[in-house]
Design a protein around this motif. Structure first.
Motif, PDB file in Angstrom:
ATOM      1  N   MET A  68       0.852  -1.195   0.000  1.00 25.17           N
ATOM      2  CA  MET A  68       0.000   0.000   0.000  1.00 25.17           C
ATOM      3  C   MET A  68       0.887   1.243   0.000  1.00 25.17           C
ATOM      4  O   MET A  68       1.863   1.318   0.733  1.00 25.17           O
ATOM      5  CB  MET A  68      -0.883  -0.063   1.266  1.00 25.17           C
ATOM      6  CG  MET A  68      -1.393   1.263   1.764  1.00 25.17           C
ATOM      7  SD  MET A  68      -3.184   1.214   1.930  1.00 25.17           S
ATOM      8  CE  MET A  68      -3.551   2.941   2.083  1.00 25.17           C
ATOM      9  N   THR A  69       0.526   2.199  -0.848  1.00 29.24           N
ATOM     10  CA  THR A  69       1.261   3.470  -0.890  1.00 29.24           C
ATOM     11  C   THR A  69       0.480   4.509  -0.107  1.00 29.24           C
ATOM     12  O   THR A  69      -0.611   4.895  -0.493  1.00 29.24           O
ATOM     13  CB  THR A  69       1.429   3.953  -2.357  1.00 29.24           C
ATOM     14  OG1 THR A  69       2.074   2.917  -3.091  1.00 29.24           O
ATOM     15  CG2 THR A  69       2.277   5.222  -2.417  1.00 29.24           C
ATOM     16  N   TYR A  70       1.032   4.924   1.015  1.00 29.62           N
ATOM     17  CA  TYR A  70       0.350   5.917   1.845  1.00 29.62           C
ATOM     18  C   TYR A  70       0.554   7.304   1.259  1.00 29.62           C
ATOM     19  O   TYR A  70       1.580   7.587   0.644  1.00 29.62           O
ATOM     20  CB  TYR A  70       0.892   5.873   3.275  1.00 29.62           C
ATOM     21  CG  TYR A  70       0.690   4.535   3.923  1.00 29.62           C
ATOM     22  CD1 TYR A  70      -0.583   4.102   4.293  1.00 29.62           C
ATOM     23  CD2 TYR A  70       1.769   3.669   4.141  1.00 29.62           C
ATOM     24  CE1 TYR A  70      -0.783   2.858   4.872  1.00 29.62           C
ATOM     25  CE2 TYR A  70       1.582   2.426   4.725  1.00 29.62           C
ATOM     26  CZ  TYR A  70       0.305   2.028   5.080  1.00 29.62           C
ATOM     27  OH  TYR A  70       0.116   0.798   5.645  1.00 29.62           O
ATOM     28  N   ARG A  71      -0.424   8.164   1.498  1.00 32.75           N
ATOM     29  CA  ARG A  71      -0.296   9.559   1.067  1.00 32.75           C
ATOM     30  C   ARG A  71      -0.120  10.429   2.306  1.00 32.75           C
ATOM     31  O   ARG A  71      -1.007  10.528   3.148  1.00 32.75           O
ATOM     32  CB  ARG A  71      -1.524   9.982   0.266  1.00 32.75           C
ATOM     33  CG  ARG A  71      -1.651   9.159  -1.031  1.00 32.75           C
ATOM     34  CD  ARG A  71      -2.736   9.712  -1.937  1.00 32.75           C
ATOM     35  NE  ARG A  71      -2.338  10.994  -2.510  1.00 32.75           N
ATOM     36  CZ  ARG A  71      -3.169  12.015  -2.683  1.00 32.75           C
ATOM     37  NH1 ARG A  71      -4.425  11.923  -2.302  1.00 32.75           N
ATOM     38  NH2 ARG A  71      -2.747  13.145  -3.225  1.00 32.75           N
ATOM     39  N   ILE A  72       1.061  11.021   2.408  1.00 35.78           N
ATOM     40  CA  ILE A  72       1.423  11.818   3.589  1.00 35.78           C
ATOM     41  C   ILE A  72       1.448  13.297   3.221  1.00 35.78           C
ATOM     42  O   ILE A  72       2.188  13.707   2.319  1.00 35.78           O
ATOM     43  CB  ILE A  72       2.812  11.405   4.131  1.00 35.78           C
ATOM     44  CG1 ILE A  72       2.884   9.892   4.385  1.00 35.78           C
ATOM     45  CG2 ILE A  72       3.153  12.187   5.402  1.00 35.78           C
ATOM     46  CD1 ILE A  72       4.244   9.398   4.883  1.00 35.78           C
ATOM     47  N   MET A 128       3.504   7.483  13.573  1.00 36.51           N
ATOM     48  CA  MET A 128       2.688   7.492  12.354  1.00 36.51           C
ATOM     49  C   MET A 128       2.568   6.074  11.797  1.00 36.51           C
ATOM     50  O   MET A 128       1.481   5.620  11.414  1.00 36.51           O
ATOM     51  CB  MET A 128       3.353   8.420  11.320  1.00 36.51           C
ATOM     52  CG  MET A 128       2.637   8.513  10.004  1.00 36.51           C
ATOM     53  SD  MET A 128       3.665   9.320   8.752  1.00 36.51           S
ATOM     54  CE  MET A 128       3.801  10.942   9.427  1.00 36.51           C
ATOM     55  N   LEU A 129       3.695   5.354  11.800  1.00 41.45           N
ATOM     56  CA  LEU A 129       3.676   3.977  11.294  1.00 41.45           C
ATOM     57  C   LEU A 129       2.796   3.086  12.179  1.00 41.45           C
ATOM     58  O   LEU A 129       2.059   2.239  11.672  1.00 41.45           O
ATOM     59  CB  LEU A 129       5.109   3.424  11.214  1.00 41.45           C
ATOM     60  CG  LEU A 129       6.019   4.147  10.218  1.00 41.45           C
ATOM     61  CD1 LEU A 129       7.440   3.586  10.280  1.00 41.45           C
ATOM     62  CD2 LEU A 129       5.471   4.032   8.787  1.00 41.45           C
ATOM     63  N   ASP A 130       2.863   3.295  13.503  1.00 44.65           N
ATOM     64  CA  ASP A 130       1.956   2.558  14.399  1.00 44.65           C
ATOM     65  C   ASP A 130       0.512   2.765  13.967  1.00 44.65           C
ATOM     66  O   ASP A 130      -0.263   1.827  13.851  1.00 44.65           O
ATOM     67  CB  ASP A 130       2.051   3.104  15.847  1.00 44.65           C
ATOM     68  CG  ASP A 130       3.279   2.627  16.592  1.00 44.65           C
ATOM     69  OD1 ASP A 130       3.797   1.538  16.278  1.00 44.65           O
ATOM     70  OD2 ASP A 130       3.707   3.364  17.516  1.00 44.65           O
ATOM     71  N   PHE A 131       0.173   4.032  13.758  1.00 48.68           N
ATOM     72  CA  PHE A 131      -1.211   4.391  13.457  1.00 48.68           C
ATOM     73  C   PHE A 131      -1.653   3.819  12.109  1.00 48.68           C
ATOM     74  O   PHE A 131      -2.819   3.478  11.921  1.00 48.68           O
ATOM     75  CB  PHE A 131      -1.369   5.916  13.466  1.00 48.68           C
ATOM     76  CG  PHE A 131      -2.791   6.376  13.444  1.00 48.68           C
ATOM     77  CD1 PHE A 131      -3.577   6.285  14.588  1.00 48.68           C
ATOM     78  CD2 PHE A 131      -3.354   6.891  12.292  1.00 48.68           C
ATOM     79  CE1 PHE A 131      -4.905   6.711  14.577  1.00 48.68           C
ATOM     80  CE2 PHE A 131      -4.685   7.321  12.276  1.00 48.68           C
ATOM     81  CZ  PHE A 131      -5.457   7.232  13.418  1.00 48.68           C
ATOM     82  N   LEU A 132      -0.702   3.708  11.169  1.00 46.75           N
ATOM     83  CA  LEU A 132      -1.026   3.154   9.851  1.00 46.75           C
ATOM     84  C   LEU A 132      -1.077   1.625   9.887  1.00 46.75           C
ATOM     85  O   LEU A 132      -1.366   0.990   8.877  1.00 46.75           O
ATOM     86  CB  LEU A 132       0.016   3.622   8.819  1.00 46.75           C
ATOM     87  CG  LEU A 132      -0.032   5.118   8.474  1.00 46.75           C
ATOM     88  CD1 LEU A 132       1.179   5.512   7.622  1.00 46.75           C
ATOM     89  CD2 LEU A 132      -1.328   5.483   7.761  1.00 46.75           C
ATOM     90  N   GLY A 133      -0.733   1.048  11.050  1.00 48.80           N
ATOM     91  CA  GLY A 133      -0.765  -0.420  11.155  1.00 48.80           C
ATOM     92  C   GLY A 133       0.550  -1.071  10.749  1.00 48.80           C
ATOM     93  O   GLY A 133       0.634  -2.292  10.632  1.00 48.80           O
ATOM     94  N   GLU A 134       1.590  -0.270  10.541  1.00 44.90           N
ATOM     95  CA  GLU A 134       2.909  -0.785  10.146  1.00 44.90           C
ATOM     96  C   GLU A 134       3.751  -1.007  11.398  1.00 44.90           C
ATOM     97  O   GLU A 134       4.794  -0.383  11.605  1.00 44.90           O
ATOM     98  CB  GLU A 134       3.601   0.204   9.189  1.00 44.90           C
ATOM     99  CG  GLU A 134       2.851   0.494   7.910  1.00 44.90           C
ATOM    100  CD  GLU A 134       2.938  -0.649   6.897  1.00 44.90           C
ATOM    101  OE1 GLU A 134       3.756  -1.569   7.111  1.00 44.90           O
ATOM    102  OE2 GLU A 134       2.183  -0.611   5.911  1.00 44.90           O
ATOM    103  N   LYS A 135       3.292  -1.925  12.230  1.00 45.60           N
ATOM    104  CA  LYS A 135       3.877  -2.124  13.558  1.00 45.60           C
ATOM    105  C   LYS A 135       5.352  -2.562  13.495  1.00 45.60           C
ATOM    106  O   LYS A 135       6.185  -2.065  14.243  1.00 45.60           O
ATOM    107  CB  LYS A 135       3.018  -3.170  14.282  1.00 45.60           C
ATOM    108  CG  LYS A 135       3.394  -3.440  15.701  1.00 45.60           C
ATOM    109  CD  LYS A 135       2.774  -2.430  16.666  1.00 45.60           C
ATOM    110  CE  LYS A 135       3.129  -2.733  18.113  1.00 45.60           C
ATOM    111  NZ  LYS A 135       4.383  -2.141  18.576  1.00 45.60           N
ATOM    112  N   ALA A 136       5.645  -3.497  12.592  1.00 43.83           N
ATOM    113  CA  ALA A 136       7.024  -4.009  12.526  1.00 43.83           C
ATOM    114  C   ALA A 136       7.980  -2.891  12.124  1.00 43.83           C
ATOM    115  O   ALA A 136       9.065  -2.742  12.707  1.00 43.83           O
ATOM    116  CB  ALA A 136       7.099  -5.173  11.544  1.00 43.83           C
ATOM    117  N   ALA A 137       7.572  -2.097  11.138  1.00 47.45           N
ATOM    118  CA  ALA A 137       8.421  -0.986  10.699  1.00 47.45           C
ATOM    119  C   ALA A 137       8.583   0.029  11.829  1.00 47.45           C
ATOM    120  O   ALA A 137       9.685   0.540  12.071  1.00 47.45           O
ATOM    121  CB  ALA A 137       7.823  -0.321   9.457  1.00 47.45           C
TER     122      ALA A 137
END
Ligand code: IPM
Ligand code: MN
Length: 331
Positions: free
Chosen positions: A1-5, A292-301
């Motif tokens: 998924m490509t997030y838009r920041i 921000m990554l936590d919130f996007l669900g990218e926990k490992a990153a």
């Protein structure tokens, strides 16, 4: 998924630390595209723009917002703070301001972790008040504090849910109920009522002045703290100071209902005294990127970014050198 920041570097060191945060997020393997917004004190001085409604509308289409710092010494106090930063928090209903702290431990690793949940849309920040007879010897200035049951309850509920998800499951309410007997009473009742729904969470209450002592002398007592907007503002600068410095303090302005994009920013300001010298610590911005990554669900990153920051926390070097070192650890 490509997030838009949506990216608002803002003023001063904001322009230096945000590129490091983006560099590190990319190095963590997260795919994103950015939309840049030139806003802040410098933009205001150039053409009077603070935050057009059209920009707010555009932001609603994005996944998240990443902000460096806003404010320049030659803009009158409040113009940018109220017109841009608080307008973002209020209009996007970013009602949780989450600010985590890690007490330094040996070898640069983090020791005890605790978090402040700061109510982010009400209190004295709501802007209630005004002048009477301004500029005369009889002038009056009032500044009220707005505390709604809805606003307090949703914040306290978030804090209980967060505490319940953590190992220690301990939540402390910080207020000044002995003096602010109206607002404090509402906060205390909301807190006590919700405590019944979370039997696994142990609770405590501290007056804010006592909490300042504990932040310095015994921060280990804290797990999650919930408090009002102004107390949270002040306590989290202290939190930064006792956990390695404000250059490490990260924050998330969350809309937990996801009805608009959440915003991530370091706790520190634009630091005009060191701006443009490539010497600001980018770690607060980078750790805000991890939130921000936590919130996007990218926990490992997110965890990988935090581990890399931990490993580099004692490093000395320029803004870009520290950013490069953290990014290199992730590749
Ligand atoms: C913060 C800042 C802001 C606040 C200012 C810049 C309005 O100090 O994010 O802590 O008071 O909330
Ligand atoms: Mn502050």
């Amino acid at each position: 998924m490509t997030y838009r920041i949506g990216v608002i570097c803002g003023d001063g060191i904001g322009k230096e630390v945000i590129p490091e945060g983006l560099k590190v997020i990319r190095a963590a393997g997260v795919d994103f595209e950015t939309v840049d917004y030139d806003l802040g004190g410098e933009r205001y001085l150039r053409d009077g723009t603070v935050l057009p409604d059209s920009v707010l509308d555009e932001w609603r289409q994005l996944d998240v917002l990443y902000l460096g710092a806003v404010g320049t010494p030659d803009v009158p106090p409040g113009v940018i703070e109220r017109g841009l930063l608080l307008k973002m928090r209020f209009d996007l209903d970013l009602y949780i301001n989450l600010r985590p702290f890690s007490l330094p431990a040996e070898g640069g690793r983090s020791g005890h972790d605790f978090l402040v949940i700061r109510e982010n849309t009400e209190g004295t920040y709501a802007g209630e008040g005004g002048f009477l007879r301004k500029g005369t010897p009889y002038e009056v200035a009032t500044q009220g504090s707005v505390n709604t049951r809805h606003g307090v309850e949703r914040c306290v509920r978030y804090a209980f849910e967060l505490a319940a998800s953590r190992e220690r499951k301990h939540l402390t309410l910080v207020h000044k109920t002995n003096v602010l007997t109206f607002a404090g009473d509402l906060w205390q009742r909301a807190f006590d009522d919700l405590a019944g729904e979370f039997p696994d969470v142990t609770t405590a209450y501290n007056h804010v002045d006592a909490a300042c002592i504990y932040f310095v002398q015994d921060p280990q007592r804290y797990d999650v703290i919930v408090t009002d907007n102004l107390f949270g503002d002040i306590l989290t600068d202290l939190g930064g100071a006792v956990s390695g410095g404000i250059g490490l303090a990260s924050s998330a302005n969350l809309n937990p209902d996801r009805t608009s994009p959440s915003m991530f920013e370091p706790v520190h300001g634009s630091a005009p005294d060191i701006a443009g010298q490539n010497k600001a610590n980018p770690i607060a911005a980078i750790l805000s990127g991890a939130l921000m990554l936590d919130f996007l669900g990218e926990k490992a990153a997110a965890d990988a970014v935090r581990a890399a920051c931990d490993a580099c926390v004692e490093m000395t070097g320029s803004t870009t050198e520290i950013g490069d070192a953290i990014a290199a650890m992730l590749q």
